[in-house]
Structure formats: structure tokens, C-alpha cells
Design an enzyme around this catalytic site. Structure first.
Site, short mmCIF file in Angstrom:
data_model
loop_
_atom_site.label_atom_id
_atom_site.label_comp_id
_atom_site.label_asym_id
_atom_site.label_seq_id
_atom_site.Cartn_x
_atom_site.Cartn_y
_atom_site.Cartn_z
N TYR A 1 56.75 -81.24 62.58
CA TYR A 1 55.39 -81.35 62.05
C TYR A 1 55.49 -81.77 60.58
CZ TYR A 1 50.50 -79.76 61.18
OH TYR A 1 49.17 -79.67 60.86
N LYS B 1 54.85 -84.97 64.76
CA LYS B 1 53.40 -84.95 64.56
C LYS B 1 53.20 -85.33 63.11
CE LYS B 1 49.75 -81.53 63.90
NZ LYS B 1 48.87 -82.52 63.33
C1 LIG Z 1 45.57 -82.05 56.69
C2 LIG Z 1 45.00 -81.62 58.00
O1 LIG Z 1 44.48 -80.54 58.11
N1 LIG Z 1 45.12 -82.48 58.98
C3 LIG Z 1 44.57 -82.22 60.29
C4 LIG Z 1 43.57 -83.30 60.63
O2 LIG Z 1 43.18 -83.20 61.97
C5 LIG Z 1 42.36 -83.13 59.73
O3 LIG Z 1 41.79 -81.86 59.95
C6 LIG Z 1 41.32 -84.16 60.01
O4 LIG Z 1 41.88 -85.44 59.87
C7 LIG Z 1 40.10 -84.00 59.10
O5 LIG Z 1 40.45 -84.35 57.79
C8 LIG Z 1 45.62 -82.16 61.35
O6 LIG Z 1 46.58 -83.14 61.17
C9 LIG Z 1 46.19 -80.75 61.37
C10 LIG Z 1 46.42 -80.27 62.72
O7 LIG Z 1 46.32 -81.01 63.65
C11 LIG Z 1 46.76 -78.86 62.92
O8 LIG Z 1 47.92 -78.49 62.81
O9 LIG Z 1 45.87 -78.09 63.19
#
Ligand SMILES: CC(=O)N[C@@H]([C@@H](O)[C@H](O)[C@H](O)CO)[C@@H](O)CC(=O)C(=O)O
Length: 309
Positions: A139, A167
């Protein structure tokens, strides 16, 4: 058909599910899992950022994955994020994950101390060795973890046969291409997940096999449609839908409250799924945030009417 195809598609990052007192609720975890099965997504990414993992105990994280597995019953690909910022607890979660039968475990690098790469690879390999029959996903989320996955660290991790995916939540989409190319040079097959939901189309265009995202949970149908458009090569339509999705995400992020509190209110409003609030120090909703969440919920409904008809 590759054995990694089970990872290719739309995988919502699973939200933390609490009862009215803020305790982890196994019942609500099962309800959210069933909700995702009903929506037809490929899988779930449990106990990650969206799962508020850094604010939970080892026992709570075990309870969460046990309940996901009890409801998923083989209908979803399940990836469990197990990093706890110390090797002992992470190893314990990795072993437990394998015992309940997850498809893959995932881990961020250790946070706070800036460790040398040999310590990070040793940490990841110790976790992976504790689940010797389970795939491992790296990740990469440098903006939160404080440590980026470099190509030399990636190359070191490629020596571990269980490492099947990254990821990638870093912002440059070029990182996706670099991990994808290097992964395929080292192995027969390799998966890269798009992380930033706002860049799904760009991430897929440059080589991501699918995505794991924190906002998929409030609009899985829209991301499923987006993925379909990408696969059909419908660039114009895909961009139009991506822009509409991004407006929803910008609305969600405009709140004073934490974005996951907003996401949970959207789920309550649009889908009648109640998984509580967020855990402190994350901010819960105040009155003005509820208004924003309801506006975002309306935007989701309008986008579904417009793009899924
Ligand atoms: C920095 C961050 O939190 N990135 C999110 C994105 O899904 C993010 O919430 C989304 O792009 C909105 O900005 C995901 O990559 C995180 C994720 O999938 C997780 O581990 O929950």
C-alpha cells in the site's frame, strides 16, 4: 484467465462500522458487506485508511474482518490491511487474516520514524511470512504514511513471490505505469490498483487494473459504470462521468467534518445503511456538515439518474 483476475475491478475501501456508542459493530460490518455484495462490486478493502485502522485496536480489527468474512461467503474478493506500525501486532493480524481465509493482506510502511529501506522490506516480509498462503499487496500512500515506495524498495519486494500488487494512492499517475511495468518485468502477472478516486480514468488509462477507493462506497454503481466505459474505450463518456464524480467528491471534501463522516451520512440517506459516525480525533458532523452531506447525497442520486439510465 489469470489467478489475479479476482483483483481486477471496483473495490470499495470499507468504512469503519460503529454502534451508537462508537464501538465496532459486527452486525453493521455484516450489513455493509451485504450492501456491497448487492451492488455487484468485485471486492472490499478492509481496515485501510477509510476503515480508520490507525484508531483501532488489534482485537477490533480482528472482529471487523471476521464479520466481513462471515457475510462475504466467497462472493467478494477480500483484501485486509494489517499494518499496525509495529511488526508484532501486524504479524498477529496477518496470521489471523490467513486463518479466516482472506484473499490478500496489505500493508503501508511503518510510519513516524523514517526507517531505512531494509527495515521496511524486513517489516513487510515478516508480515507476509506470517501468512504464507496469502497474497500480499503493498500500500503506497506517501502523503499520509510519510514514506514513498521507491523503485529500489519495490525491486526488493518483488523477490517475495506473494507480492502480487501495489495499491497506489500517490498522486502522480506515472507511478502506476512504473509499478506496472516493473511488476510485469519481474513476474508473469502483476496488479496495480488506482488509489485517488478523482483520477480513476487516468489511472486506468496508464495501466491500473482497477481501483480501491474511499468514495466508491457511496456511489459504487457510478464507479462500476466508469470502469465499464474505460473498458469499452469510451473516453469521452468516461471523462464526463469522472468529472461528475469529482464534483461529488469535492462537495464531500468541502465539509468541516472528516470526509468519512460525510460518506457515512450519504450511505444513511441514500441507502438506509447506518454505520455510525467516525472515531475521534476525526471530526463528526455538525449541522452545516449535515447540509453538505445531504447535498452530496442528492448529487449522487442525480448522477445515477443521468448516467445509469
Ligand atoms: C489519501 C486517501 O485517503 N486516498 C483514498 C482515496 O480513495 C480518497 O479518499 C479519494 O480519492 C477522495 O480524495 C484511498 O486511496 C484510501 C483507501 O482506499 C483506503 O485505504 O481506505
Amino acid at each position: 484467465m489469470s489467478k489475479l483476475d479476482k483483483y481486477r475491478g471496483i473495490i470499495p475501501a470499507f468504512y469503519a462500522c460503529y454502534d451508537e456508542e462508537g464501538n465496532v459493530s459486527g452486525e453493521r460490518v455484516q450489513a455493509l458487506t451485504q450492501h456491497f455484495i448487492d451492488k455487484g462490486v468485485k471486492g472490499v478493502y478492509v481496515n485501510g485508511s477509510s476503515g480508520e485502522c490507525i484508531y483501532q485496536s488489534v482485537e477490533e480489527r480482528k472482529l471487523i474482518i471476521e464479520n466481513v468474512m462471515a457475510a462475504a461467503k466467497g462472493k467478494l474478493t477480500v483484501i485486509n490491511h494489517v499494518a499496525c506500525n509495529n511488526t508484532k501486532d501486524s504479524v498477529e493480524l496477518a496470521k489471523h487474516s490467513e486463518s479466516v481465509g482472506v484473499d490478500a493482506i496489505a500493508s503501508i510502511p511503518p510510519i513516524y520514524f523514517r526507517l531505512p529501506e531494509y527495515s521496511i522490506s524486513a517489516y513487510w516480509n515478516a508480515i507476509s511470512n506470517a501468512a504464507p498462503n496469502t497474497d500480499f499487496v503493498i500500500y503506497n500512500i506517501p502523503q499520509l504514511a510519510g514514506t514513498a515506495l521507491t523503485m529500489s524498495l519495490f525491486a526488493e519486494m518483488m523477490k517475495n513471490p506473494r507480492v502480487i500488487a501495489v495499491k497506489n494512492s500517490s498522486m502522480p499517475t506515472q507511478d502506476i505505469q512504473m509499478f506496472k511495468s516493473a511488476g510485469l518485468a519481474a513476474k508473469d502477472d502483476f496488479v496495480v490498483f488506482n488509489g485517488p478516486d478523482e483520477q480513476f480514468v487516468a489511472g486506468r488509462a496508464i495501466g491500473a487494473d482497477g481501483g480501491i477507493g474511499g468514495t466508491y462506497g457511496v456511489m459504487p454503481e457510478l464507479f462500476l459504470k466508469l470502469n465499464e466505459l474505460v473498458e469499452a474505450g469510451e473516453k469521452g463518456k468516461a471523462c464526463e462521468l469522472q468529472y461528475a464524480i469529482n464534483e461529488i467528491i469535492y462537495k464531500m471534501c468541502s465539509s468541516r467534518a472528516n470526509m468519512y463522516a460525510v460518506a457515512k451520512e450519504i450511505l444513511r440517506t441514500n441507502d438506509n445503511v447506518n454505520i455510525g459516525g467516525v472515531r475521534e480525533p476525526l471530526e463528526n458532523l455538525q449541522e452545516a456538515d449535515v447540509v453538505i452531506a445531504h447535498e452530496a447525497a442528492e448529487m449522487v442520486k442525480a448522477a445515477k439518474e443521468r448516467y445509469l439510465a
